[in-house]
Design a protein around this motif. Structure first.
Motif, mmCIF file in Angstrom:
data_model
loop_
_atom_site.group_PDB
_atom_site.id
_atom_site.type_symbol
_atom_site.label_atom_id
_atom_site.label_comp_id
_atom_site.label_asym_id
_atom_site.label_seq_id
_atom_site.Cartn_x
_atom_site.Cartn_y
_atom_site.Cartn_z
ATOM 1 N N MET A 270 11.134 -2.195 -23.578
ATOM 2 C CA MET A 270 11.250 -0.787 -23.850
ATOM 3 C C MET A 270 12.633 -0.511 -24.451
ATOM 4 O O MET A 270 13.641 -0.831 -23.855
ATOM 5 C CB MET A 270 11.058 -0.014 -22.547
ATOM 6 N N THR A 271 12.674 0.012 -25.646
ATOM 7 C CA THR A 271 13.944 0.330 -26.292
ATOM 8 C C THR A 271 14.208 1.817 -26.169
ATOM 9 O O THR A 271 13.290 2.635 -26.187
ATOM 10 C CB THR A 271 13.945 -0.076 -27.775
ATOM 11 N N THR A 272 15.454 2.113 -26.063
ATOM 12 C CA THR A 272 15.837 3.524 -25.954
ATOM 13 C C THR A 272 16.550 3.939 -27.234
ATOM 14 O O THR A 272 16.831 3.116 -28.112
ATOM 15 C CB THR A 272 16.777 3.733 -24.749
ATOM 16 N N LYS A 273 16.838 5.222 -27.310
ATOM 17 C CA LYS A 273 17.573 5.718 -28.473
ATOM 18 C C LYS A 273 18.939 5.060 -28.572
ATOM 19 O O LYS A 273 19.413 4.734 -29.658
ATOM 20 C CB LYS A 273 17.751 7.233 -28.397
ATOM 21 N N ASN A 274 19.556 4.818 -27.412
ATOM 22 C CA ASN A 274 20.873 4.177 -27.406
ATOM 23 C C ASN A 274 20.800 2.764 -27.975
ATOM 24 O O ASN A 274 21.682 2.336 -28.718
ATOM 25 C CB ASN A 274 21.461 4.149 -25.994
ATOM 26 N N ASP A 275 19.752 2.026 -27.602
ATOM 27 C CA ASP A 275 19.595 0.661 -28.109
ATOM 28 C C ASP A 275 19.387 0.666 -29.621
ATOM 29 O O ASP A 275 19.947 -0.171 -30.341
ATOM 30 C CB ASP A 275 18.407 -0.029 -27.431
ATOM 31 N N GLU A 276 18.577 1.599 -30.098
ATOM 32 C CA GLU A 276 18.313 1.681 -31.535
ATOM 33 C C GLU A 276 19.578 2.078 -32.294
ATOM 34 O O GLU A 276 19.862 1.527 -33.363
ATOM 35 C CB GLU A 276 17.189 2.675 -31.797
ATOM 36 N N ALA A 277 20.339 3.012 -31.745
ATOM 37 C CA ALA A 277 21.578 3.441 -32.395
ATOM 38 C C ALA A 277 22.593 2.292 -32.414
ATOM 39 O O ALA A 277 23.276 2.063 -33.415
ATOM 40 C CB ALA A 277 22.163 4.650 -31.672
ATOM 41 N N ARG A 278 22.646 1.563 -31.298
ATOM 42 C CA ARG A 278 23.567 0.429 -31.224
ATOM 43 C C ARG A 278 23.180 -0.641 -32.238
ATOM 44 O O ARG A 278 24.036 -1.219 -32.922
ATOM 45 C CB ARG A 278 23.558 -0.150 -29.808
ATOM 46 N N ALA A 279 21.904 -0.920 -32.363
ATOM 47 C CA ALA A 279 21.424 -1.919 -33.312
ATOM 48 C C ALA A 279 21.749 -1.497 -34.749
ATOM 49 O O ALA A 279 22.140 -2.326 -35.571
ATOM 50 C CB ALA A 279 19.920 -2.128 -33.139
ATOM 51 N N ALA A 280 21.605 -0.209 -35.032
ATOM 52 C CA ALA A 280 21.921 0.287 -36.382
ATOM 53 C C ALA A 280 23.415 0.155 -36.672
ATOM 54 O O ALA A 280 23.809 -0.246 -37.772
ATOM 55 C CB ALA A 280 21.478 1.740 -36.524
ATOM 56 N N ARG A 281 24.267 0.477 -35.675
ATOM 57 C CA ARG A 281 25.724 0.337 -35.865
ATOM 58 C C ARG A 281 26.096 -1.121 -36.069
ATOM 59 O O ARG A 281 26.920 -1.464 -36.918
ATOM 60 C CB ARG A 281 26.480 0.910 -34.663
#
Length: 69
Positions: free
Chosen positions: A1-12
């Motif tokens: 389960m990915t969260t918004k924080n994980d997705e934002a971190r991956a994008a950064r």
């Protein structure tokens, strides 16, 4: 389960890695042709290092053994 924080971190992380790769490529390209300012600074640094390695000869010359006339 990915969260918004994980997705934002991956994008950064992805953006940071991309920028790092671009920076490294620019460095490699730049090594072939040093800029005029960098080359002059490098030569000055080498001259300064050489001067620092040799002690200055500020002493008075040794008196000669021959009598003065």
């Amino acid at each position: 389960m990915t969260t918004k924080n994980d997705e934002a971190r991956a994008a950064r992380l992805k953006a940071a890695l991309r920028e790092n790769l671009r920076r490294r490529k620019r460095q490699v390209r730049g090594r072939g042709e040093p800029a005029a300012g960098q080359e002059a600074a490098q030569e000055e640094g080498q001259a300064a290092a050489k001067d620092a390695a040799e002690p200055p000869d500020d002493r008075d010359p040794a008196p000669s053994d021959a009598p003065s006339s």
